[in-house]
Design a protein around this motif. Structure first.
Motif, mmCIF file in Angstrom:
data_model
loop_
_atom_site.group_PDB
_atom_site.id
_atom_site.type_symbol
_atom_site.label_atom_id
_atom_site.label_comp_id
_atom_site.label_asym_id
_atom_site.label_seq_id
_atom_site.Cartn_x
_atom_site.Cartn_y
_atom_site.Cartn_z
ATOM 1 N N PHE A 146 0.847 -1.185 0.000
ATOM 2 C CA PHE A 146 0.000 0.000 0.000
ATOM 3 C C PHE A 146 0.887 1.242 0.000
ATOM 4 N N ASN A 147 0.438 2.316 -0.653
ATOM 5 C CA ASN A 147 1.186 3.564 -0.555
ATOM 6 C C ASN A 147 0.956 4.226 0.807
ATOM 7 N N PHE A 148 -0.292 4.160 1.316
ATOM 8 C CA PHE A 148 -0.584 4.660 2.667
ATOM 9 C C PHE A 148 -1.874 4.024 3.154
ATOM 10 N N MET A 149 -2.113 4.157 4.454
ATOM 11 C CA MET A 149 -3.382 3.762 5.053
ATOM 12 C C MET A 149 -3.841 4.866 5.987
ATOM 13 N N GLN A 150 -5.151 5.093 6.044
ATOM 14 C CA GLN A 150 -5.678 6.018 7.034
ATOM 15 C C GLN A 150 -5.856 5.300 8.366
ATOM 16 N N SER A 151 -6.160 6.060 9.392
ATOM 17 C CA SER A 151 -6.046 5.580 10.772
ATOM 18 C C SER A 151 -6.764 4.267 11.048
ATOM 19 N N LYS A 152 -8.039 4.152 10.676
ATOM 20 C CA LYS A 152 -8.814 2.966 11.015
ATOM 21 C C LYS A 152 -8.249 1.714 10.364
ATOM 22 N N GLU A 153 -7.897 1.822 9.088
ATOM 23 C CA GLU A 153 -7.326 0.680 8.382
ATOM 24 C C GLU A 153 -5.954 0.324 8.941
ATOM 25 N N LEU A 154 -5.169 1.348 9.269
ATOM 26 C CA LEU A 154 -3.841 1.111 9.818
ATOM 27 C C LEU A 154 -3.933 0.446 11.189
ATOM 28 N N GLU A 155 -4.833 0.931 12.025
ATOM 29 C CA GLU A 155 -5.054 0.329 13.348
ATOM 30 C C GLU A 155 -5.410 -1.148 13.219
ATOM 31 N N SER A 156 -6.338 -1.455 12.326
ATOM 32 C CA SER A 156 -6.773 -2.836 12.123
ATOM 33 C C SER A 156 -5.629 -3.714 11.629
ATOM 34 N N THR A 157 -4.839 -3.193 10.689
ATOM 35 C CA THR A 157 -3.764 -3.978 10.085
ATOM 36 C C THR A 157 -2.642 -4.244 11.090
ATOM 37 N N ILE A 158 -2.290 -3.247 11.897
ATOM 38 C CA ILE A 158 -1.260 -3.470 12.917
ATOM 39 C C ILE A 158 -1.736 -4.507 13.927
ATOM 40 N N ASN A 159 -2.998 -4.401 14.344
ATOM 41 C CA ASN A 159 -3.558 -5.380 15.279
ATOM 42 C C ASN A 159 -3.538 -6.795 14.703
ATOM 43 N N GLN A 160 -3.665 -6.906 13.386
ATOM 44 C CA GLN A 160 -3.709 -8.217 12.727
ATOM 45 C C GLN A 160 -2.325 -8.761 12.382
ATOM 46 N N SER A 161 -1.280 -7.996 12.685
ATOM 47 C CA SER A 161 0.080 -8.382 12.306
ATOM 48 C C SER A 161 0.859 -8.897 13.513
ATOM 49 N N HIS A 162 1.624 -9.953 13.289
ATOM 50 C CA HIS A 162 2.409 -10.560 14.372
ATOM 51 C C HIS A 162 3.616 -9.716 14.746
ATOM 52 N N LEU A 163 4.301 -9.175 13.753
ATOM 53 C CA LEU A 163 5.557 -8.450 13.965
ATOM 54 C C LEU A 163 5.570 -7.196 13.107
ATOM 55 N N ILE A 164 6.089 -6.095 13.680
ATOM 56 C CA ILE A 164 6.173 -4.827 12.966
ATOM 57 C C ILE A 164 7.642 -4.471 12.738
ATOM 58 N N LEU A 165 7.984 -4.159 11.498
ATOM 59 C CA LEU A 165 9.332 -3.721 11.124
ATOM 60 C C LEU A 165 9.231 -2.257 10.713
ATOM 61 N N CYS A 166 9.947 -1.372 11.412
ATOM 62 C CA CYS A 166 9.730 0.059 11.185
ATOM 63 C C CYS A 166 10.882 0.887 11.738
ATOM 64 N N ARG A 167 10.796 2.200 11.550
ATOM 65 C CA ARG A 167 11.701 3.149 12.180
ATOM 66 C C ARG A 167 11.401 3.220 13.677
ATOM 67 N N SER A 168 12.335 3.808 14.420
ATOM 68 C CA SER A 168 12.148 3.955 15.869
ATOM 69 C C SER A 168 11.770 5.385 16.224
ATOM 70 N N GLY A 169 10.937 6.012 15.367
ATOM 71 C CA GLY A 169 10.417 7.329 15.698
ATOM 72 C C GLY A 169 9.522 7.252 16.922
ATOM 73 N N TYR A 170 9.469 8.329 17.701
ATOM 74 C CA TYR A 170 8.772 8.255 18.983
ATOM 75 C C TYR A 170 7.280 8.025 18.845
ATOM 76 N N THR A 171 6.639 8.611 17.841
ATOM 77 C CA THR A 171 5.208 8.380 17.658
ATOM 78 C C THR A 171 4.940 6.914 17.347
ATOM 79 N N THR A 172 5.792 6.303 16.542
ATOM 80 C CA THR A 172 5.655 4.876 16.256
ATOM 81 C C THR A 172 5.822 4.056 17.529
#
Length: 370
Positions: free
Chosen positions: A255-281
């Motif tokens: 995906f190029n981006f997700m809005q909040s509700k879809e992003l919330e759902s997708t993170i909840n459905q994911s076992h592991l998150i690979l990302c930057r260590s920005g404070y908001t993240t």
């Protein structure tokens, strides 16, 4: 809407983090009868306009912040760019003054935008960096930032005051200043018990060119990954795009981006998150109690500090961008993962800052016409 309820919310356009952590603030303002006006630039403004299409939004002068391609050049690039940032801040001050007067705004919330301040209305500054890490010049950058914070009526730090906390020395001074309020970690998300859909979620953000460099590297590494992957590029564009690549070792949804509700759902459905260590993240993943692997932006002292701190606490492993291979993800199983802090933000108390009438307050347009 009552004139006394109009509040300007202006996050810094430096990646997506400053904008996304303003989302719960904006929702809280609306819930308490305030009318938010949004101001920013670039992807930060675009994101908030997608989240709140019915709220008035205005473009502010851009700081035009970009990262150096090599970590060792990060500080040099920041110093080199500082004259144009100072120029943008001066333009920003003038733009904010016009907005306050034209729309009769009664308060300002600035998330790290240094020029979003007007002395005739109550002004709040949001930051998790009371100390700004910059290597051997940390003392200087921290003093300069603290001097800016002092001119605001209040400084909201999105963390807890005591220990344990998320920010460490970033968000805590040896001697607390009187205008600093700890409001607990901010997140637009809620934890939900979902069936696992994705083995791995890649979540990118941040200024160029580092966002694109990491995207390219990870897409190459993921060719060796066995499992179902969802990859969110963090590119805020007019329309969402979604491509699915079917592989012998598993599928890859991009995906190029997700809005909040879809992003919330997708993170909840994911076992592991690979990302930057920005404070908001970090705050978002703590709220959702996720396991993660961090790759800090090369040369960004704050992200490197947070990644090292959380690894030392045995919560989340990390590695440098140049050192990442897909095998690094095997380290995650020996770490505890992030957990949320039980903090309740009393917005009714926080928002009392905007009920104060300041001396020499800005006359309304009606009084100017009499």
């Amino acid at each position: 809407m009552q004139d006394s309820k109009r509040i300007l919310v202006a996050p810094l356009n430096w990646g997506l983090g400053h904008a996304t952590r303003c989302i719960p603030i904006i929702h809280a303002l609306l819930a308490h009868g305030y009318y938010p006006y949004i101001a920013s630039d670039g992807v930060a403004l675009a994101l908030l306009q997608k989240e709140f299409p019915d709220l008035p939004a205005f473009e502010l002068p851009s700081y035009k912040i970009t990262y150096a391609e090599k970590a060792r050049n990060f500080k040099i690039k920041m110093i080199w760019d500082s004259p144009k940032v100072i120029k943008a801040i001066a333009k920003e001050k003038k733009a904010v003054k016009k907005l306050v007067r034209k729309h009769e705004l009664k308060g300002i919330i600035s998330d790290n935008r240094l020029g979003v301040f007007y002395k005739r209305v109550p002004c709040v500054f949001i930051t998790h960096q009371l100390n700004v890490l910059s290597g051997n010049t940390t003392w200087m950058s921290s003093k300069a930032h603290q001097k800016i914070i002092r001119k605001f009526d209040a400084c909201w730090v999105p963390d807890v005051e005591g220990k344990p906390n998320l920010t460490g020395k970033l968000g805590h001074l040896k001697k607390k200043k009187k205008n600093i309020k700890y409001i607990g970690p901010l997140s637009r998300f809620e934890k939900k018990e979902n069936t696992r859909v994705f083995d791995l979620m890649v979540l990118l953000s941040g200024p160029e060119p580092q966002r694109s460099l990491l995207e390219e590297k990870l897409l190459e590494e993921l060719k060796k990954y066995k499992g179902r992957v969802v990859f969110v590029k963090g590119k805020i564009e007019e329309q969402q795009t979604h491509d699915t690549i079917h592989r012998e070792k598993g599928s890859l949804d991009i995906f190029n981006f997700m809005q909040s509700k879809e992003l919330e759902s997708t993170i909840n459905q994911s076992h592991l998150i690979l990302c930057r260590s920005g404070y908001t993240t970090v705050m978002d993943l703590a709220k959702l109690e996720k396991r993660a692997f961090f790759i800090p932006t090369p040369g960004q002292y704050e992200q490197e500090y947070l990644a090292k701190k959380l690894q030392k606490q045995q919560l989340v492993p990390f590695c440098q961008q140049d050192d990442f291979t897909i095998d690094q993800l095997n380290r995650v199983d020996s770490y505890l993962g992030l957990t949320q802090f039980d903090t309740d933000v009393d917005y009714s108390i926080l928002f009392k800052a905007f009920s104060k009438v300041k001396e020499n307050s800005e006359p309304t347009s009606s009084s100017l016409s009499t």
